[in-house]
Design an enzyme around this catalytic site. Structure first.
Site, PDB file in Angstrom:
ATOM      1  N   HIS C 104     -70.039  19.170 -18.910  1.00 41.66           N
ATOM      2  CA  HIS C 104     -70.482  18.475 -18.184  1.00 41.66           C
ATOM      3  C   HIS C 104     -70.714  17.804 -16.916  1.00 41.66           C
ATOM      4  O   HIS C 104     -70.188  16.689 -16.042  1.00 41.66           O
ATOM      5  CB  HIS C 104     -72.116  19.042 -17.423  1.00 41.66           C
ATOM      6  CG  HIS C 104     -72.362  19.279 -15.421  1.00 41.66           C
ATOM      7  ND1 HIS C 104     -73.441  20.459 -14.822  1.00 41.66           N
ATOM      8  CD2 HIS C 104     -71.352  19.406 -14.630  1.00 41.66           C
ATOM      9  CE1 HIS C 104     -72.865  20.219 -13.798  1.00 41.66           C
ATOM     10  NE2 HIS C 104     -71.737  20.130 -13.240  1.00 41.66           N
TER      11      HIS C 104
ATOM     12  N   PHE D  56     -83.267  17.817 -11.469  1.00 43.36           N
ATOM     13  CA  PHE D  56     -82.368  19.521 -11.538  1.00 43.36           C
ATOM     14  C   PHE D  56     -81.069  18.355 -11.689  1.00 43.36           C
ATOM     15  O   PHE D  56     -80.972  17.660 -10.099  1.00 43.36           O
ATOM     16  CB  PHE D  56     -82.256  19.980  -9.618  1.00 43.36           C
ATOM     17  CG  PHE D  56     -83.941  20.013  -9.823  1.00 43.36           C
ATOM     18  CD1 PHE D  56     -83.954  22.087 -10.838  1.00 43.36           C
ATOM     19  CD2 PHE D  56     -84.904  20.045  -8.878  1.00 43.36           C
ATOM     20  CE1 PHE D  56     -85.496  23.025 -10.252  1.00 43.36           C
ATOM     21  CE2 PHE D  56     -86.041  20.984  -8.833  1.00 43.36           C
ATOM     22  CZ  PHE D  56     -86.243  22.305  -9.527  1.00 43.36           C
ATOM     23  N   GLU D  57     -80.338  18.695 -11.916  1.00 43.47           N
ATOM     24  CA  GLU D  57     -78.855  18.397 -12.708  1.00 43.47           C
ATOM     25  C   GLU D  57     -78.021  17.840 -11.474  1.00 43.47           C
ATOM     26  O   GLU D  57     -77.259  17.243 -11.301  1.00 43.47           O
ATOM     27  CB  GLU D  57     -77.946  19.729 -13.595  1.00 43.47           C
ATOM     28  CG  GLU D  57     -76.960  19.649 -14.444  1.00 43.47           C
ATOM     29  CD  GLU D  57     -77.094  20.518 -15.584  1.00 43.47           C
ATOM     30  OE1 GLU D  57     -78.066  21.407 -15.466  1.00 43.47           O
ATOM     31  OE2 GLU D  57     -75.899  19.920 -15.831  1.00 43.47           O
ATOM     32  N   ALA D  58     -78.186  19.176 -10.341  1.00 48.88           N
ATOM     33  CA  ALA D  58     -77.129  18.649  -8.939  1.00 48.88           C
ATOM     34  C   ALA D  58     -77.764  17.841  -8.404  1.00 48.88           C
ATOM     35  O   ALA D  58     -77.324  16.985  -7.551  1.00 48.88           O
ATOM     36  CB  ALA D  58     -77.131  19.726  -8.434  1.00 48.88           C
ATOM     37  N   THR D  90     -78.173  11.857 -12.029  1.00 51.44           N
ATOM     38  CA  THR D  90     -79.302  12.940 -12.965  1.00 51.44           C
ATOM     39  C   THR D  90     -78.643  12.596 -14.727  1.00 51.44           C
ATOM     40  O   THR D  90     -79.052  12.434 -15.928  1.00 51.44           O
ATOM     41  CB  THR D  90     -79.026  14.091 -12.147  1.00 51.44           C
ATOM     42  OG1 THR D  90     -78.007  14.539 -12.752  1.00 51.44           O
ATOM     43  CG2 THR D  90     -79.818  14.666 -11.799  1.00 51.44           C
TER      44      THR D  90
END
Lengths: 272, 317, 317, 272
Positions: C104, D56-58, D90
């Site tokens: 990712h 939060f990754e997003a 992030t």
């Protein structure tokens, strides 16, 4: 572009500003430095290039400041911009290849358009340390065309600049330092280079093949011989087109009544 | 929650040790943490290593006061109020300071790399210039390239192994001990909201090991957190906060006050000699604290710089 | 100024040619330009190369419909409404699609590099995993690494020449022909204002050669330019704009509508077989336009997804 | 941590959630994945770690959502956050070394903590393609500690995972593929690795020197032998401390009445 002003109605700064302004084409993305270039671009925005997109290095994208900023970091840059952000965005956008045109200045220039804004004398023991590069080499590396605006003195138009701050058409290939054509060094990253020098004496172009500077037009009141004498290198005067186009009355109106009424960058001609 | 990060200006300056590497918020003559810089001078810091995306009055104050041994950056001056950095220029000529030149974009990408946790960045700027001249690796010549805080090399020249995109220049991440920022608003837990241009503030805050934020006002965290997408730096990236109105003077602050051009012009004129700088420092830095400095500047001068809150700057007419 | 960039959904889909590389805004099941994706399927695009920071329903629609030859990403699924991408999974098993796995963060940094105009990024993630296994270079095995749009290598393993920071992995920039974004607001000249999480939208918009923005509403540029520091993507980075309310359904849109979980669950269940997908596409994609689709969904369903504008989501109670 | 709930008052998901929650220390910066980990971290925030910072990754930094998000990209993540931004921030923050702890899941795990979320069978011709890595290897590479939450079945606790999606304590050095200790491969970038596995059978730790997994506690109702039988590799049971601490009544209150009243991730125990 009719309705030219008469010689007593404009000054040298007006002439430079208008010459610079005319380098922009409509719809181009332009990187604006502090000072006269800012006025020149905003003048183009008011006249022949209403859709140009102005980037201020400090972080504003597609700016339309209603009051002239005094530098690219000025609070005035933000007003009306598409986006107010920072250098990461402006330099990423530039490196990504969005920029058509940049305006720059310099203390010294050589016949290949290499410009020095770093020091006079030996870099390691300089006679005079100047401001340093700023974004000069960056804009010049990333934009398709760059226009240099310079004071024309013989000590500034030199055979070799003390320090190459900003790359011209023939540059040095490191680590060895061999002189090569910019296109050869930049390879796939080649987009262009200095396209014009607007000095206090004339407007100059560059031969993109061998990279040398040539005189394109001389300012009203200057002669070709005079300008040749103001260069330490052998200036190519074989392509002179004539006199630099003077400002129009409309341009002078925008410069002095709209853009820079307080004479921050462009002094008004004192009427007798 | 007892997460108040508030300290005083004096404490902020004490965090910077002799020999520290240091960087700042802002751009040339805008949003520089000058109030802390004055305090660093009062505390007579020595041996500082400034690494700046670009320099400005803060550089010239610290260099003039003899606090700086190494300056890595690309530009110093006072914009239209002083065309170059006269203290730096004088000290370079006298070899009293080491100057390492990178280009503006290179400095920015060096901080970006550090902020991303990458040891270096890949760029294609300034190819063919003397910035890349290996003879001009000043820190290398001085034997400072220890590979710890200062990279073992100034540049690595390489190629693109993926797309033949042309020559690539690798530049070391800008590793700094302390970043001092000067902004409009900070919450008590450290969340920062900057208005106007961000310059390189998000990168320098994240690149530094310790980040100190000097703000015009400390506002409730809950106020800032009502619109999380308007905030600029997250709480945990900020270690200490200081409330200090007019903390950027004589540099400007978007939405709050304009640059004090007359002050800068006067400062620049004085910096043409060391004696001039010393006299200036004696008058405006030593023996004063921040409130004393504001008193000395006076109400009339400061009100005259005040930004119109609808325009975010002081209109000229 | 005649700089209106408005086009229709149909025209937006026509910009994507067979064989194009393509990417999207959003994150898993949020802010995906599904209305355009449906249109791409109606126009029967073939040979697409999807390069996504992460996948989601949009991937599964396009893959199920046979539009995609290559998928480069790190994840596909429907979050809690469908635990993996069943169309992709089936087609990988049948070797009907090439899948190239990056992590990712690698996908994000690949887009960041492209957006910065750099040919590659430097990272330290995923060291020691099979993601870096040279045997698993699927595009290399398929002879697709031409060094033009697809990098000549999947990875380069190298070291840090500056700080001995540990092994570095170089990853090629994500070069894409078209990015399609789905956002809350766009101005007629292209300025985008995104509310809530930005995901990787700024990077994909800048990385792509052509950027199309589908917005819930087209608003006056002058409105957005009143607060330039709240905007997300600049005018000149956007080539075309489309106004399309509910254009992200069944994915969600911060401040506007929540994810339609029931729809996704039903879709996921159907995608377990090709016949199931085909039946679903026949019902929900072919023979409909966007308004027809909304009519079919009906008012009750859509009002039930509506975000509370104070909370920016639909509260559960 | 007194006032434990009795066995009929909680379910397995409650036990896992509480065990996961207890891995957080106050003031830590935590990267939260979708699902049960989200509830676990928010539970820690409500109980023993009020100052933890949730990423939060997003794109949300230091979030405090009042209503449980269903995934890290959910609109609910933004409410009350210090900053709402995107993955560039992030992941940059993570790579920069800010993150103390990350929560992850997996389909398969080996004795060194290598986890697979990519495929079952031969990668190039998989029996079953799964979701893919997502941020699993990234969070695991960047954080000081990672906690894996897994369903405990013998087919999942394997000698060799089909595909190493996320790095454990002994990993492969590419391009050659030799097995080396994570510390050796990561060098200066080494920060830690998997620190715990919380399965449906027990809680496991790792010997950081030779990298192997050991049983730390077994869940109420499970036995050591049972758990050993649920692993294809030879599980080290020499360090077992006893039974996994059950949930407290306070924790159950927060899980079911405050955090997840709608049973999105944690089902309620049906009272007889």
């Amino acid at each position: 572009m009719s309705n030219y002003a008469s010689p007593e109605e404009y000054g040298l700064a007006d002439l430079l500003c208008c010459a610079a302004s005319r380098q922009v084409r409509d719809n181009e993305i332009v990187f604006a430095g502090t000072g006269l270039p800012m006025v020149a671009i905003m003048l183009a925005q008011k006249t022949h290039a209403p859709n140009l997109k102005l980037i201020f290095e400090a972080g504003t994208l597609d700016g339309r400041p209603p009051e002239l900023p005094t530098s690219v970091g000025d609070a005035r840059c933000e007003t009306g911009a598409s986006r107010s952000t920072g250098l990461f965005d402006t330099f990423s956008i530039a490196q990504r290849g969005y920029v058509d045109l940049g305006y720059l200045g310099g203390a010294e220039i050589d016949q290949y358009g290499n410009v020095n804004t770093t020091c006079i004398g030996n870099y390691l023991e300089p006679d005079l340390r100047l401001t340093g590069s700023g974004g000069n080499p960056d804009i010049n590396s990333f934009a398709r065309r760059t226009v240099f605006i310079m004071v024309h003195e013989k000590r500034r138009f030199v055979e070799h600049v003390s320090y190459i701050t900003s790359p011209g058409w023939r540059v040095r290939k490191w680590p060895g330092g061999e002189w090569v054509h910019r296109r050869e060094l930049y390879g796939a990253a080649f987009r262009g280079g200095p396209s014009a020098v607007i000095s206090t004496a004339g407007v100059f172009g560059f031969d993109q093949e061998d990279g040398h500077m040539y005189l394109e037009t001389y300012h009203p009141g200057k002669t070709v011989d005079e300008i040749r004498d103001l260069c330490q290198f052998d200036l190519d005067v074989s392509r002179v087109k004539g006199e630099t186009e003077p400002p129009t009355k409309e341009e002078l109106y925008f410069i002095h009544d709209v853009l820079d009424p307080d004479e921050i960058f462009i002094p008004k001609v004192k009427k007798a | 929650m007892s997460t108040d990060k508030r300290i005083t200006l004096q404490q902020a300056a004490e965090i910077v040790k002799n020999g520290s590497s240091l960087t700042f918020s802002g751009f040339t003559i805008w949003r520089r943490p000058v109030a802390v810089v004055y305090e660093l001078i009062r505390q007579q810091k020595r041996g500082l290593h400034l690494i700046e995306v670009n320099g400005g009055p803060q550089t010239e104050f610290l260099v003039g006061a003899g606090c700086v041994d190494i300056w890595e950056s690309c530009w110093v001056g006072h914009e239209l109020y002083g065309k170059y950095g006269a203290n730096l220029s004088r000290k370079v000529g006298k070899k009293e300071i080491l100057v390492e030149d990178y280009s503006h974009a290179e400095m920015l990408f060096r901080f970006t790399a550090a902020a991303m946790g990458a040891p270096y960045a890949v760029t294609q700027t300034s190819l063919g210039t003397d910035i890349h001249n290996p003879e001009y690796d000043v820190l290398g010549r001085a034997g400072k390239r220890d590979g710890k805080r200062i990279g073992k090399q100034k540049y690595v020249y390489t190629d693109d192994p993926f797309f033949d995109a042309g020559p690539q220049v690798l530049i070391p991440a800008a590793k700094v001990d302390v970043a001092i920022l000067c902004v409009q608003q900070v919450g008590e837990e450290g969340t920062v909201r900057i208005s106007g241009q961000l310059y390189s503030d998000t990168e320098v805050a994240r690149a530094a090991d310790i980040t100190i934020v000097v703000a015009e006002e400390i506002v409730p965290e809950s106020y800032l957190r009502r619109d999380a997408d308007h905030n600029t730096i997250s709480s945990f990236e900020v270690d200490y906060i200081v409330e200090c109105p007019f903390g950027a003077h004589p540099t400007g602050m978007f939405g709050k006050y304009d640059v004090d051009g007359a002050f800068l012009k006067d400062f620049f004129t004085n910096t043409r000699t060391q004696e001039g700088f010393d006299a200036f420092a004696k008058e405006w830095i030593f023996g004063l604290d921040h409130i004393g400095y504001l008193e000395k500047l006076g109400w009339s001068r400061m009100l005259n710089l005040r930004a119109n809150t609808a325009l975010n700057y002081k209109p000229r007419r």
